[in-house]
Design a protein around this motif. Structure first.
Motif, PDB file in Angstrom:
ATOM      1  N   ARG A 191       0.805  -1.096  -0.048  1.00 20.25           N
ATOM      2  CA  ARG A 191       0.000   0.114  -0.086  1.00 20.25           C
ATOM      3  C   ARG A 191       0.663   1.442   0.032  1.00 20.25           C
ATOM      4  O   ARG A 191       0.655   2.129  -0.795  1.00 20.25           O
ATOM      5  CB  ARG A 191      -0.790  -0.189   1.375  1.00 20.25           C
ATOM      6  CG  ARG A 191      -1.694   1.180   1.458  1.00 20.25           C
ATOM      7  CD  ARG A 191      -2.287   1.184   2.906  1.00 20.25           C
ATOM      8  NE  ARG A 191      -1.244   1.547   3.618  1.00 20.25           N
ATOM      9  CZ  ARG A 191      -1.019   0.683   4.962  1.00 20.25           C
ATOM     10  NH1 ARG A 191      -2.038  -0.177   5.412  1.00 20.25           N
ATOM     11  NH2 ARG A 191       0.043   0.662   5.786  1.00 20.25           N
TER      12      ARG A 191
ATOM     13  N   ASP B  96       6.351  -0.795   7.637  1.00 18.17           N
ATOM     14  CA  ASP B  96       6.884  -2.265   7.891  1.00 18.17           C
ATOM     15  C   ASP B  96       6.968  -2.670   6.609  1.00 18.17           C
ATOM     16  O   ASP B  96       6.288  -2.488   5.520  1.00 18.17           O
ATOM     17  CB  ASP B  96       5.781  -2.714   8.770  1.00 18.17           C
ATOM     18  CG  ASP B  96       5.433  -2.004  10.201  1.00 18.17           C
ATOM     19  OD1 ASP B  96       6.136  -1.411  10.525  1.00 18.17           O
ATOM     20  OD2 ASP B  96       4.352  -2.415  10.649  1.00 18.17           O
TER      21      ASP B  96
ATOM     22  N   ASP C 294       6.276  -6.367   5.449  1.00 17.04           N
ATOM     23  CA  ASP C 294       5.511  -7.554   5.935  1.00 17.04           C
ATOM     24  C   ASP C 294       5.373  -8.447   4.641  1.00 17.04           C
ATOM     25  O   ASP C 294       5.587  -8.062   3.663  1.00 17.04           O
ATOM     26  CB  ASP C 294       3.901  -7.080   6.320  1.00 17.04           C
ATOM     27  CG  ASP C 294       4.016  -6.065   7.266  1.00 17.04           C
ATOM     28  OD1 ASP C 294       5.060  -6.315   8.148  1.00 17.04           O
ATOM     29  OD2 ASP C 294       2.897  -5.483   7.528  1.00 17.04           O
TER      30      ASP C 294
ATOM     31  N   ASP D 153      -8.691  -6.785   5.145  1.00 15.12           N
ATOM     32  CA  ASP D 153      -9.890  -5.902   5.643  1.00 15.12           C
ATOM     33  C   ASP D 153     -10.172  -4.820   4.434  1.00 15.12           C
ATOM     34  O   ASP D 153     -11.290  -4.789   3.969  1.00 15.12           O
ATOM     35  CB  ASP D 153      -9.201  -5.137   6.677  1.00 15.12           C
ATOM     36  CG  ASP D 153      -7.902  -4.571   7.032  1.00 15.12           C
ATOM     37  OD1 ASP D 153      -7.180  -4.698   5.665  1.00 15.12           O
ATOM     38  OD2 ASP D 153      -7.423  -4.093   7.708  1.00 15.12           O
TER      39      ASP D 153
ATOM     40  N   ASN E 184      -5.191  -2.642   1.330  1.00 13.65           N
ATOM     41  CA  ASN E 184      -4.133  -3.349   2.192  1.00 13.65           C
ATOM     42  C   ASN E 184      -4.164  -4.814   1.524  1.00 13.65           C
ATOM     43  O   ASN E 184      -3.440  -5.760   1.975  1.00 13.65           O
ATOM     44  CB  ASN E 184      -4.688  -3.693   3.539  1.00 13.65           C
ATOM     45  CG  ASN E 184      -4.600  -2.259   4.432  1.00 13.65           C
ATOM     46  OD1 ASN E 184      -3.777  -1.442   3.977  1.00 13.65           O
ATOM     47  ND2 ASN E 184      -5.173  -2.250   5.347  1.00 13.65           N
TER      48      ASN E 184
ATOM     49  N   ASP F 246     -14.738  -9.064  12.051  1.00 15.00           N
ATOM     50  CA  ASP F 246     -13.656  -8.436  13.100  1.00 15.00           C
ATOM     51  C   ASP F 246     -13.762  -6.945  13.059  1.00 15.00           C
ATOM     52  O   ASP F 246     -13.278  -6.224  12.551  1.00 15.00           O
ATOM     53  CB  ASP F 246     -12.300  -8.701  12.313  1.00 15.00           C
ATOM     54  CG  ASP F 246     -11.145  -8.619  13.202  1.00 15.00           C
ATOM     55  OD1 ASP F 246     -11.393  -8.428  14.460  1.00 15.00           O
ATOM     56  OD2 ASP F 246     -10.118  -8.849  12.810  1.00 15.00           O
TER      57      ASP F 246
ATOM     58  N   ARG G 162     -11.746  -3.692  12.966  1.00 16.04           N
ATOM     59  CA  ARG G 162     -11.413  -3.030  11.764  1.00 16.04           C
ATOM     60  C   ARG G 162     -12.291  -1.718  11.368  1.00 16.04           C
ATOM     61  O   ARG G 162     -11.542  -0.753  10.726  1.00 16.04           O
ATOM     62  CB  ARG G 162     -12.102  -3.927  10.541  1.00 16.04           C
ATOM     63  CG  ARG G 162     -10.848  -5.335  10.454  1.00 16.04           C
ATOM     64  CD  ARG G 162     -11.503  -6.289   9.649  1.00 16.04           C
ATOM     65  NE  ARG G 162     -10.606  -7.337   9.226  1.00 16.04           N
ATOM     66  CZ  ARG G 162     -10.908  -8.408   8.583  1.00 16.04           C
ATOM     67  NH1 ARG G 162     -11.963  -8.506   8.168  1.00 16.04           N
ATOM     68  NH2 ARG G 162     -10.150  -9.316   8.294  1.00 16.04           N
TER      69      ARG G 162
ATOM     70  N   ARG H 289      -9.282   0.558  12.620  1.00 17.02           N
ATOM     71  CA  ARG H 289      -8.477   0.427  11.693  1.00 17.02           C
ATOM     72  C   ARG H 289      -8.828   1.400  10.365  1.00 17.02           C
ATOM     73  O   ARG H 289      -8.045   2.423  10.095  1.00 17.02           O
ATOM     74  CB  ARG H 289      -8.136  -0.933  11.134  1.00 17.02           C
ATOM     75  CG  ARG H 289      -7.285  -1.827  11.959  1.00 17.02           C
ATOM     76  CD  ARG H 289      -7.074  -3.252  11.701  1.00 17.02           C
ATOM     77  NE  ARG H 289      -6.568  -3.253  10.292  1.00 17.02           N
ATOM     78  CZ  ARG H 289      -4.964  -3.288  10.131  1.00 17.02           C
ATOM     79  NH1 ARG H 289      -4.348  -3.442  11.342  1.00 17.02           N
ATOM     80  NH2 ARG H 289      -4.552  -3.411   9.133  1.00 17.02           N
TER      81      ARG H 289
ATOM     82  N   ARG I 241      -8.252   4.985  11.255  1.00 13.40           N
ATOM     83  CA  ARG I 241      -7.138   5.307  11.562  1.00 13.40           C
ATOM     84  C   ARG I 241      -6.396   5.343  10.124  1.00 13.40           C
ATOM     85  O   ARG I 241      -5.703   6.673   9.945  1.00 13.40           O
ATOM     86  CB  ARG I 241      -6.245   3.984  12.218  1.00 13.40           C
ATOM     87  CG  ARG I 241      -4.609   4.438  12.686  1.00 13.40           C
ATOM     88  CD  ARG I 241      -4.073   3.434  13.512  1.00 13.40           C
ATOM     89  NE  ARG I 241      -4.477   2.132  13.362  1.00 13.40           N
ATOM     90  CZ  ARG I 241      -3.698   1.196  12.840  1.00 13.40           C
ATOM     91  NH1 ARG I 241      -2.601   1.742  12.310  1.00 13.40           N
ATOM     92  NH2 ARG I 241      -3.908   0.109  12.732  1.00 13.40           N
TER      93      ARG I 241
ATOM     94  N   ARG J 259      -5.000   8.931   8.617  1.00 13.92           N
ATOM     95  CA  ARG J 259      -3.447   9.014   8.280  1.00 13.92           C
ATOM     96  C   ARG J 259      -3.466   9.438   6.829  1.00 13.92           C
ATOM     97  O   ARG J 259      -2.520  10.137   6.469  1.00 13.92           O
ATOM     98  CB  ARG J 259      -2.927   7.669   8.310  1.00 13.92           C
ATOM     99  CG  ARG J 259      -1.434   7.720   7.983  1.00 13.92           C
ATOM    100  CD  ARG J 259      -0.791   6.308   7.765  1.00 13.92           C
ATOM    101  NE  ARG J 259      -0.919   5.407   8.476  1.00 13.92           N
ATOM    102  CZ  ARG J 259      -0.642   4.019   8.524  1.00 13.92           C
ATOM    103  NH1 ARG J 259       0.130   3.576   7.596  1.00 13.92           N
ATOM    104  NH2 ARG J 259      -0.704   3.217   9.835  1.00 13.92           N
TER     105      ARG J 259
END
Ligand code: CTP
Length: 443
Positions: free
Chosen positions: A42, A52, A54, A128, A132, A172, A175, A178, A181, A185
């Protein structure tokens, strides 16, 4: 090299790219397929700073982790046996997650999922948000192939956050935090269908099923966000901050404190030598206006680990020595202030700028951030080379470089006059210019 591999190399820090190569080699030796995935893709495709690195592996990554920890000096920071994922720290400081490609089945909303191994395509479809859910193959036969089953690239271009499916937030509910967030951002919009899924999840009060452990993980992630105050404001507006603590509201939100810390963090020039551990400082500002009882209630409810708590509670005591050095009359030269602050932990520097009652301490830190660091960033190797007559490859160059910086800061060495701009080449003679048209005229 495929375009994406080239993009990867140019977008990553050399230490991050080295991790990609190490993991790729370990996966190949273990006979497993590995993909760069999630946030790394992303951020790279969206042109955001890459945080990060990943990876997702088709099969159990245990063998790869074992090989990396056995000979490459890699340490395991955490392990999730259910998800078969590991958080690793490489000797260069790069933190990376390696997880098994998986499909999670949720029997009912917000229930504990049954996880089974899957292909990379299945894994991505169960993530999600589409932005991503992009991966890049690192495998010999398909290296550089982009896998984007939900058109995350399109959403990155359209600057939209879209769930990968109709039950993503039901499955979930963390999310939803998230989602807010990422919105804070990236400044992206939430797609209409995702917004209505969010509203339905809220209607069903599924946010109440988010576990304290998940809440704390989100809180930790908030500390590293570029603008945590904006996120806290958003969570408050959405009525979600009470999930963390029933008492953080109104003046206790400490939005002014978050804003002040943000302004200090923004003073650090891009590319400067400055590292700060954000968590302790963030927790300090977050809880600054809470009573001791409210603070301990929050710590207990979220199960904040002792080490993280210490990062907050010990900040004041840990910064005392730096504060007394900074207010000392002995620090009477810019170079001394610079050297003191360059080697100090960034979180202590920011904490003192935020909290110290000493005017001199505040002024010296601000000068360091807004004058000394930017000034040092402008110094080129060429400039140092011209001054000392050594080439950057010379073993003595590093020391000369340092001497030059300190000399420049104290005004003992003057800033060189700018190189004269070369005279423009004289234009070709008039006859030369006219020749072609003359030729045309005779045609
Ligand atoms: N994920 C998910 N549901 C969650 C948590 C994570 O689907 N509740 C997926 C996301 O698609 C994410 C991947 O798992 O890409 C890895 O999670 P994490 O590392 O937490 O997310 P990042 O995208 O790397 O977020 P950040 O940039 O904050 O690190």
């Amino acid at each position: 090299m495929s375009d994406y591999m080239f993009m990867l190399e140019s977008h990553m820090r050399p230490q991050q790219f080295a991790v990609v190569q190490q993991v790729q080699a370990a996966a190949e030796a273990a006979g497993l397929n590995v993909f760069l995935s999630g946030g790394a893709m992303r951020d790279m495709l969206g042109g955001f700073p890459l945080q990060d690195v990943d990876f997702t592996v088709e099969g159990n990554p245990a063998k790869i982790v074992k090989a990396l920890t056995a000979k490459d000096g890699v340490t395991v920071l955490s392990e999730n046996p259910l998800r078969k994922s590991w958080e690793l720290k490489f000797p260069s400081g790069v933190v990376s997650e390696i997880g098994m490609a998986q499909e999670a089945h949720y029997a009912k909303p917000a229930s504990k999922p049954v996880v089974k191994p899957a292909t990379i395509h299945e894994d991505l479809r169960g993530r999600d948000f589409t932005i991503n859910a992009i991966a890049l193959s690192l495998n010999r036969t398909s290296r550089g192939l982009l896998i984007d089953p939900t058109n995350g690239q399109g959403d990155l271009e359209a600057r939209e956050i879209r769930t990968t499916g109709n039950y993503t937030l039901y499955d979930d509910p963390v999310r939803i935090l998230r989602m807010l967030r990422f919105k804070a951002r990236l400044g992206f919009e939430i797609s209409a269908r995702t917004q209505s899924q969010y509203e339905n999840v809220r209607e069903a009060k599924l946010e109440e099923k988010i576990t304290p452990e998940q809440l704390y993980r989100e809180l930790r992630a908030m500390a590293d966000e570029p603008n945590p105050g904006l996120l806290i404001e958003t969570l408050e507006r959405e009525g979600l901050l009470t999930l963390f603590s029933p008492t953080i509201n109104g003046a206790k939100l400490n939005l002014a404190g978050h804003e002040k810390l943000l302004r200090l963090r923004q003073m650090v020039p891009f590319g400067a030598e400055f590292h700060s551990e954000n968590l302790g400082l963030f927790l300090f500002v977050l809880t600054e206006n809470l009573t001791p009882k409210e603070k301990s209630g929050l710590v207990k409810f979220l199960g904040i680990p002792k080490a993280d708590l210490n990062a907050m509670t010990k900040l004041d005591a840990a910064s005392k020595k730096l504060e007394s050095t900074l207010k000392s009359a002995k620090l009477n030269k810019a170079s001394l202030v610079y050297q003191t602050l360059l080697t100090a932990p960034g979180e202590q520097v920011l904490y003192l700028a935020y909290k110290s009652g000493q005017r001199l301490v505040q002024d010296r830190i601000k000068k360091h951030l807004t004058q000394y660091l930017p000034g040092v960033l402008e110094i080129t190797e060429q400039e140092v080379s011209n001054w000392c007559g050594l080439s950057p490859d010379d073993a003595k160059f590093a020391q000369k470089h340092k001497d030059y910086i300190l000399g420049r800061l104290d005004g003992r060495i003057r800033k060189p006059a700018p190189e004269p701009i070369p005279e423009p080449e004289p234009p070709p003679s008039g006859r030369m210019l006219r020749q072609p048209s003359a030729a045309r005229a005779t045609r």
